[in-house]
Design a protein around this motif. Structure first.
Motif, PDB file in Angstrom:
ATOM      1  N   GLY A 107      44.832  86.515 -21.220  1.00 47.59           N
ATOM      2  CA  GLY A 107      44.207  88.097 -20.226  1.00 47.59           C
ATOM      3  C   GLY A 107      45.942  88.533 -19.952  1.00 47.59           C
ATOM      4  O   GLY A 107      46.383  87.440 -19.302  1.00 47.59           O
ATOM      5  N   ALA A 108      46.287  89.552 -19.139  1.00 52.87           N
ATOM      6  CA  ALA A 108      47.590  89.916 -19.269  1.00 52.87           C
ATOM      7  C   ALA A 108      47.276  90.948 -18.569  1.00 52.87           C
ATOM      8  O   ALA A 108      46.652  92.111 -18.264  1.00 52.87           O
ATOM      9  CB  ALA A 108      48.239  90.529 -20.732  1.00 52.87           C
ATOM     10  N   THR A 109      47.945  90.683 -16.878  1.00 53.43           N
ATOM     11  CA  THR A 109      47.930  91.725 -15.751  1.00 53.43           C
ATOM     12  C   THR A 109      49.161  92.300 -16.113  1.00 53.43           C
ATOM     13  O   THR A 109      50.373  92.196 -15.598  1.00 53.43           O
ATOM     14  CB  THR A 109      47.688  90.868 -14.631  1.00 53.43           C
ATOM     15  N   THR A 110      49.231  93.898 -15.349  1.00 49.02           N
ATOM     16  CA  THR A 110      49.908  94.681 -15.226  1.00 49.02           C
ATOM     17  C   THR A 110      49.660  95.616 -13.892  1.00 49.02           C
ATOM     18  O   THR A 110      47.963  95.447 -14.029  1.00 49.02           O
ATOM     19  CB  THR A 110      49.968  95.088 -16.243  1.00 49.02           C
ATOM     20  N   LYS A 111      50.789  96.605 -13.151  1.00 51.68           N
ATOM     21  CA  LYS A 111      50.327  97.150 -12.377  1.00 51.68           C
ATOM     22  C   LYS A 111      49.713  98.351 -12.268  1.00 51.68           C
ATOM     23  O   LYS A 111      49.883  98.833 -13.761  1.00 51.68           O
ATOM     24  CB  LYS A 111      51.436  97.161 -11.588  1.00 51.68           C
ATOM     25  N   ASN A 122      44.896  92.211  -7.583  1.00 45.78           N
ATOM     26  CA  ASN A 122      45.137  91.710  -7.834  1.00 45.78           C
ATOM     27  C   ASN A 122      45.452  90.097  -7.251  1.00 45.78           C
ATOM     28  O   ASN A 122      46.784  90.536  -5.975  1.00 45.78           O
ATOM     29  CB  ASN A 122      46.342  92.271  -8.303  1.00 45.78           C
ATOM     30  N   PRO A 123      45.511  89.303  -7.441  1.00 45.71           N
ATOM     31  CA  PRO A 123      45.027  87.681  -6.529  1.00 45.71           C
ATOM     32  C   PRO A 123      46.289  87.860  -7.055  1.00 45.71           C
ATOM     33  O   PRO A 123      46.753  86.154  -5.773  1.00 45.71           O
ATOM     34  CB  PRO A 123      44.168  86.703  -7.245  1.00 45.71           C
ATOM     35  N   THR A 124      47.320  87.585  -8.329  1.00 42.30           N
ATOM     36  CA  THR A 124      48.628  87.589  -7.409  1.00 42.30           C
ATOM     37  C   THR A 124      49.169  88.018  -7.780  1.00 42.30           C
ATOM     38  O   THR A 124      50.613  87.603  -7.261  1.00 42.30           O
ATOM     39  CB  THR A 124      49.112  86.756  -8.817  1.00 42.30           C
ATOM     40  N   ASP A 125      49.538  89.683  -6.612  1.00 39.49           N
ATOM     41  CA  ASP A 125      50.353  90.306  -6.542  1.00 39.49           C
ATOM     42  C   ASP A 125      49.856  90.843  -4.668  1.00 39.49           C
ATOM     43  O   ASP A 125      49.633  91.983  -5.154  1.00 39.49           O
ATOM     44  CB  ASP A 125      50.399  91.532  -7.864  1.00 39.49           C
ATOM     45  N   ARG A 126      49.232  89.918  -4.235  1.00 43.84           N
ATOM     46  CA  ARG A 126      49.199  90.646  -2.506  1.00 43.84           C
ATOM     47  C   ARG A 126      48.040  91.419  -2.469  1.00 43.84           C
ATOM     48  O   ARG A 126      48.252  91.914  -1.958  1.00 43.84           O
ATOM     49  CB  ARG A 126      50.368  90.261  -2.079  1.00 43.84           C
ATOM     50  N   GLY A 127      47.167  91.356  -3.787  1.00 42.25           N
ATOM     51  CA  GLY A 127      46.384  92.176  -3.443  1.00 42.25           C
ATOM     52  C   GLY A 127      46.230  94.166  -4.151  1.00 42.25           C
ATOM     53  O   GLY A 127      45.336  94.597  -4.079  1.00 42.25           O
ATOM     54  N   LYS A 128      47.607  93.648  -4.419  1.00 42.73           N
ATOM     55  CA  LYS A 128      47.766  95.499  -4.707  1.00 42.73           C
ATOM     56  C   LYS A 128      46.848  95.914  -6.000  1.00 42.73           C
ATOM     57  O   LYS A 128      46.569  94.463  -7.269  1.00 42.73           O
ATOM     58  CB  LYS A 128      49.526  95.898  -5.259  1.00 42.73           C
ATOM     59  N   GLY A 150      39.679  95.187 -14.151  1.00 43.92           N
ATOM     60  CA  GLY A 150      40.427  94.905 -13.018  1.00 43.92           C
ATOM     61  C   GLY A 150      41.241  93.871 -13.259  1.00 43.92           C
ATOM     62  O   GLY A 150      40.705  92.749 -13.471  1.00 43.92           O
ATOM     63  N   ALA A 151      41.593  93.651 -12.030  1.00 42.97           N
ATOM     64  CA  ALA A 151      42.483  91.979 -12.342  1.00 42.97           C
ATOM     65  C   ALA A 151      42.913  90.679 -11.623  1.00 42.97           C
ATOM     66  O   ALA A 151      42.434  90.323 -11.769  1.00 42.97           O
ATOM     67  CB  ALA A 151      43.929  92.976 -11.102  1.00 42.97           C
ATOM     68  N   ASN A 152      40.787  91.697 -11.030  1.00 39.72           N
ATOM     69  CA  ASN A 152      39.994  90.545 -10.128  1.00 39.72           C
ATOM     70  C   ASN A 152      39.850  89.700 -10.807  1.00 39.72           C
ATOM     71  O   ASN A 152      38.593  89.090 -10.889  1.00 39.72           O
ATOM     72  CB  ASN A 152      40.208  90.665  -8.596  1.00 39.72           C
ATOM     73  N   ARG A 153      39.361  90.407 -12.834  1.00 41.18           N
ATOM     74  CA  ARG A 153      38.233  89.791 -12.983  1.00 41.18           C
ATOM     75  C   ARG A 153      39.040  88.699 -13.778  1.00 41.18           C
ATOM     76  O   ARG A 153      39.933  88.648 -14.436  1.00 41.18           O
ATOM     77  CB  ARG A 153      37.609  90.315 -13.808  1.00 41.18           C
ATOM     78  N   ASN A 154      37.774  87.381 -13.754  1.00 41.45           N
ATOM     79  CA  ASN A 154      38.698  85.680 -14.216  1.00 41.45           C
ATOM     80  C   ASN A 154      38.798  85.940 -15.579  1.00 41.45           C
ATOM     81  O   ASN A 154      37.810  86.686 -16.330  1.00 41.45           O
ATOM     82  CB  ASN A 154      37.731  84.882 -13.952  1.00 41.45           C
ATOM     83  N   ASP A 155      39.483  85.698 -17.227  1.00 38.59           N
ATOM     84  CA  ASP A 155      39.408  85.789 -18.174  1.00 38.59           C
ATOM     85  C   ASP A 155      38.344  85.106 -18.856  1.00 38.59           C
ATOM     86  O   ASP A 155      37.583  86.068 -19.536  1.00 38.59           O
ATOM     87  CB  ASP A 155      40.491  85.017 -18.518  1.00 38.59           C
ATOM     88  N   MET A 156      37.950  84.122 -17.935  1.00 39.38           N
ATOM     89  CA  MET A 156      36.452  83.427 -18.826  1.00 39.38           C
ATOM     90  C   MET A 156      35.521  84.633 -18.762  1.00 39.38           C
ATOM     91  O   MET A 156      34.317  84.195 -19.741  1.00 39.38           O
ATOM     92  CB  MET A 156      36.079  82.393 -18.334  1.00 39.38           C
ATOM     93  N   THR A 157      35.311  85.565 -17.771  1.00 35.10           N
ATOM     94  CA  THR A 157      34.001  86.464 -18.013  1.00 35.10           C
ATOM     95  C   THR A 157      34.171  87.400 -18.942  1.00 35.10           C
ATOM     96  O   THR A 157      33.144  87.563 -18.987  1.00 35.10           O
ATOM     97  CB  THR A 157      33.788  87.082 -16.806  1.00 35.10           C
TER      98      THR A 157
END
Length: 239
Positions: A107-111, A122-128, A150-157
């Motif tokens: 998985g990869a997260t973007t803004k 995004n849990p790794t970007d101050r909740g943005k 959404g950025a808050n979804r865990n890869d394993m799910t």
């Protein structure tokens, strides 16, 4: 078409691509005013996606931005682009051969500053606001499965949804799937095993140790390279 004399050929679809797209297009609705030709609209869509411009910045010679965007949404809802993805994979398999033996998922997260569908804090970007691509690639690094959340979804799910999203299906007897430590859950291993995979889940530290073993080859990097490649397309990066 007239626009071909005004637009750089680098930003126009090659004839081979249009030949692949045309059979996938839905029948146009009947009645009303004559529609702008599909080939010209596809050229305009291709121009937007390759240059990364906003729809409203579309050169007038390619058509009205509202018309082109409406047709884009119409074709997206008809799964034209999903079918094109599958067609491309089938043609690659026939000419080169898809490598199903070693696959990789990550998985990869973007803004996503403007929000929209499939976004979340995004849990790794101050909740943005952010979005996450959950991507499955075959051994060459070509995307064969994709889910956007959404950025808050865990890869394993998203392992099973990604497997369900595969554009083409493999019938290879031996299939290995590589993943990082974020997938190290019993539920993930069970799901992958049920789908016929031999699972290889290693942390970066484990991978560094494994690379020192004679004959060991790193396999997971292809999915990371695919994410990097996708991020070079501005339209995808900024949604």
């Amino acid at each position: 078409p007239d626009f071909e004399s005004e637009i750089d050929a680098r930003f126009l679809p090659p004839p081979e691509l249009w030949a692949a797209v045309e059979p996938l297009l839905p029948e146009p609705p009947g009645g009303g005013r004559p529609r702008k030709p599909d080939r010209e609209v596809f050229a305009a869509i291709f121009y937007v996606l390759t240059t990364g411009i906003q729809w409203k910045a579309l050169p007038r010679c390619l058509g009205a931005a509202s018309t082109v965007h409406d047709r884009f949404q119409e074709w997206a809802e008809a799964d034209v682009f999903a079918h094109l993805w599958a067609t491309g994979l089938v043609e690659f398999d026939a000419s080169v051969g898809l490598d199903w033996t070693w696959q990789a998922i990550d998985g990869a997260t973007t803004k996503a500053p403007l929000g929209g569908a499939a976004t979340g804090p995004n849990p790794t970007d101050r909740g943005k606001s952010g979005t996450k691509r959950h991507l499955l690639t075959e051994g060459h690094g070509l995307p064969v499965g994709l889910v956007v959340t959404g950025a808050n979804r865990n890869d394993m799910t998203q392992v099973e949804p990604v497997l369900d999203s595969m554009a083409v299906v493999s019938f290879e007897a031996e299939q290995h799937l590589c993943a990082d430590k974020g997938y190290d859950f019993d539920s993930v291993r069970s799901a992958l095993s049920a789908s016929g995979y031999v699972t290889h889940i290693l942390s970066r530290g484990d991978e560094k140790l494994a690379l020192k073993m004679p004959g060991y080859r790193a396999r997971r990097w292809v999915v990371e390279a695919a994410h990097s490649w996708l991020n070079r397309f501005r339209r995808l990066l900024i949604r």
